[in-house]
Design an enzyme around this catalytic site. Structure first.
Site, mmCIF file in Angstrom:
data_model
loop_
_atom_site.group_PDB
_atom_site.id
_atom_site.type_symbol
_atom_site.label_atom_id
_atom_site.label_comp_id
_atom_site.label_asym_id
_atom_site.label_seq_id
_atom_site.Cartn_x
_atom_site.Cartn_y
_atom_site.Cartn_z
ATOM 1 N N GLY A 10 0.833 -1.215 0.000
ATOM 2 C CA GLY A 10 0.000 0.000 0.000
ATOM 3 C C GLY A 10 0.860 1.255 0.000
ATOM 4 N N VAL A 23 18.057 8.980 -3.217
ATOM 5 C CA VAL A 23 18.700 9.530 -4.419
ATOM 6 C C VAL A 23 19.741 10.591 -4.043
ATOM 7 C CG1 VAL A 23 18.291 10.857 -6.543
ATOM 8 C CG2 VAL A 23 16.678 9.063 -5.863
ATOM 9 N N ASP A 102 5.040 -5.578 5.687
ATOM 10 C CA ASP A 102 5.514 -6.926 6.024
ATOM 11 C C ASP A 102 5.718 -7.804 4.772
ATOM 12 O OD1 ASP A 102 5.813 -8.878 8.398
ATOM 13 O OD2 ASP A 102 4.465 -9.946 7.036
ATOM 14 N N ASP A 126 -0.190 1.791 8.509
ATOM 15 C CA ASP A 126 -0.770 0.991 9.604
ATOM 16 C C ASP A 126 0.057 0.966 10.887
ATOM 17 O OD1 ASP A 126 -2.778 0.378 7.852
ATOM 18 O OD2 ASP A 126 -2.104 -1.659 7.429
ATOM 19 N N ARG A 161 -25.820 12.992 18.367
ATOM 20 C CA ARG A 161 -25.644 11.654 17.808
ATOM 21 C C ARG A 161 -24.383 10.983 18.325
ATOM 22 N NH1 ARG A 161 -26.638 13.081 11.625
ATOM 23 N NH2 ARG A 161 -28.900 12.941 11.604
HETATM 24 P P1 ATP Z 1 0.952 -3.035 3.317
HETATM 25 O O1 ATP Z 1 1.255 -3.161 4.787
HETATM 26 O O2 ATP Z 1 0.725 -1.637 2.901
HETATM 27 O O3 ATP Z 1 -0.117 -3.981 2.838
HETATM 28 P P2 ATP Z 1 2.884 -4.915 2.319
HETATM 29 O O4 ATP Z 1 4.284 -4.763 1.888
HETATM 30 O O5 ATP Z 1 2.628 -5.805 3.513
HETATM 31 O O6 ATP Z 1 2.301 -3.461 2.519
HETATM 32 P P3 ATP Z 1 1.824 -6.921 0.532
HETATM 33 O O7 ATP Z 1 0.834 -6.822 -0.579
HETATM 34 O O8 ATP Z 1 1.568 -7.917 1.609
HETATM 35 O O9 ATP Z 1 2.004 -5.437 1.091
HETATM 36 O O10 ATP Z 1 3.251 -7.282 -0.085
HETATM 37 C C1 ATP Z 1 3.800 -6.522 -1.138
HETATM 38 C C2 ATP Z 1 4.418 -7.451 -2.145
HETATM 39 O O11 ATP Z 1 5.505 -8.167 -1.547
HETATM 40 C C3 ATP Z 1 3.497 -8.564 -2.671
HETATM 41 O O12 ATP Z 1 2.657 -8.109 -3.683
HETATM 42 C C4 ATP Z 1 4.483 -9.588 -3.175
HETATM 43 O O13 ATP Z 1 4.949 -9.235 -4.464
HETATM 44 C C5 ATP Z 1 5.638 -9.440 -2.175
HETATM 45 N N1 ATP Z 1 5.528 -10.516 -1.174
HETATM 46 C C6 ATP Z 1 4.600 -10.652 -0.204
HETATM 47 N N2 ATP Z 1 4.787 -11.790 0.488
HETATM 48 C C7 ATP Z 1 5.857 -12.395 -0.053
HETATM 49 C C8 ATP Z 1 6.555 -13.624 0.196
HETATM 50 N N3 ATP Z 1 6.186 -14.446 1.186
HETATM 51 N N4 ATP Z 1 7.634 -13.913 -0.565
HETATM 52 C C9 ATP Z 1 8.026 -13.076 -1.551
HETATM 53 N N5 ATP Z 1 7.400 -11.924 -1.853
HETATM 54 C C10 ATP Z 1 6.347 -11.567 -1.121
#
Ligand code: ATP
Length: 316
Positions: A10, A23, A102, A126, A161
């Protein structure tokens, strides 16, 4: 060194500040910085641009991420990750700074094992990443939510309310906790601080009998159906109730000063870790200082309950 930078998962306000710092600091130390578009998808598709001082000019105040972000299910496949790493190696990119949550860290941990020197920065509104007091984007999202609560309070008081405000956070209640305290919410309901419906309704009845003109309930998403709960409160407490789901509004907007500073500090620190040949780690802020921890200490771990929960009873 040639260093890649990407944003994944996100989007969060302050991601641009972090990219900008990578950069600017990277160039200062003599590195070439490559922006990878749309998270891990850009590694797979070899969608990469060389960034310089000018490319990140004016980015500090912009919300979202100018590199784009994505959730790539393809990247979960090992053969796809091998191709992604090959694409980077063919360009001579030997290090990567991945900004996300994560899931992004899980991907980054795999990439480190595959020979790409990877560093993670916590970019998510979050605040659900262990090993850091705050994530990039959290403070701005709290500001947005507090602004919404203040506005809802005006109309709630006028109409006598109860307003239920559902906020993001998934498994972490920090957005509800911080914004609830800042917005003077009567009730804060989070995964770490559950309250049953009956408890809330009976207290609301008492408040109504005392002549209070409004009540605000801030609740983390996925705990209950807020619209049904609003109907139940209306029926049982004597307080007419309305629910507002803030949704994606919480993700947008120009980053507040804390997130601009946090992104700038973390981006710079990541480059300095690479200067010292440190990688396979994620960056955090602890007691106002930059820290780093191995991915394995953070991925899949739960954050401890925030200590400011002790305030809730005392000030709400
Ligand atoms: P947010 O907290 O905003 O959701 P996030 O980094 O946790 O961010 P995710 O959609 O869970 O968002 O993960 C981002 C991307 O990381 C995934 O679309 C995927 O490409 C990669 N990813 C997630 N889990 C794994 C995994 N176990 N192994 C390798 N790549 C992963």
């Amino acid at each position: 060194m040639k260093i890649g930078v990407l944003t994944s998962g996100g989007d969060a306000p302050g991601m641009n500040a972090a990219i900008r710092a990578v950069v600017r600091a990277g160039n200062l130390y003599g590195h070439e910085i490559y922006g990878i578009k749309d998270g891990y998808s850009g590694m797979i598709n070899d969608d990469v641009v060389l960034l310089n001082h000018q490319s990140v000019s004016g980015m500090l105040s912009k919300g979202g991420t100018f590199l784009g972000t994505a959730r790539s299910s393809e990247f979960l496949l090992e053969e796809v990750r091998i191709k992604a790493v090959e694409n980077m190696k063919n360009r001579g990119i030997e290090a990567l700074i991945a900004i996300g949550g994560d899931g992004t860290y899980r991907g980054a941990m795999d990439l480190t094992k595959m020979g790409l020197k990877t560093i993670g920065l916590p970019g998510t509104i979050d605040n659900d990443i262990p090993g850091t007091d705050f994530t990039i984007g959290f403070h701005t999202a709290v500001e947005t939510i507090v602004d919404a609560i203040d506005k809802l309070r005006d109309t709630s008081t006028s109409h006598q309310r109860c307003s239920i405000v559902e906020v993001m956070g998934r498994h972490c209640g920090d957005l509800a906790l911080f914004s609830g305290i800042c917005g003077g919410a009567e009730f804060i309901v989070t995964p770490e601080h559950p309250m049953n419906k009956e408890q809330i309704i009976s207290q609301l009845k008492k408040h109504r009998a005392e002549g209070r003109r409004h009540a605000i309930i801030v609740i983390t998403e996925n705990i209950l159906n807020v619209h049904e709960f609003a109907e139940e409160i209306t029926e049982k407490s004597g307080f007419a109730s309305r629910a507002t789901v803030l949704g994606y509004i919480q993700r947008g907007g120009s980053p507040c000063p804390e997130d601009r500073i946090l992104g700038s500090r973390m981006g710079t620190y990541a480059v300095e870790l690479l200067n010292d040949d440190i990688y396979g780690v994620c960056v955090g802020i602890r007691d106002s200082r930059m820290v780093h921890l191995p991915f394995s200490n953070v991925v899949g771990q739960k954050r401890p309950k925030n200590e400011i929960y002790s305030l809730v009873k005392k000030v709400s």
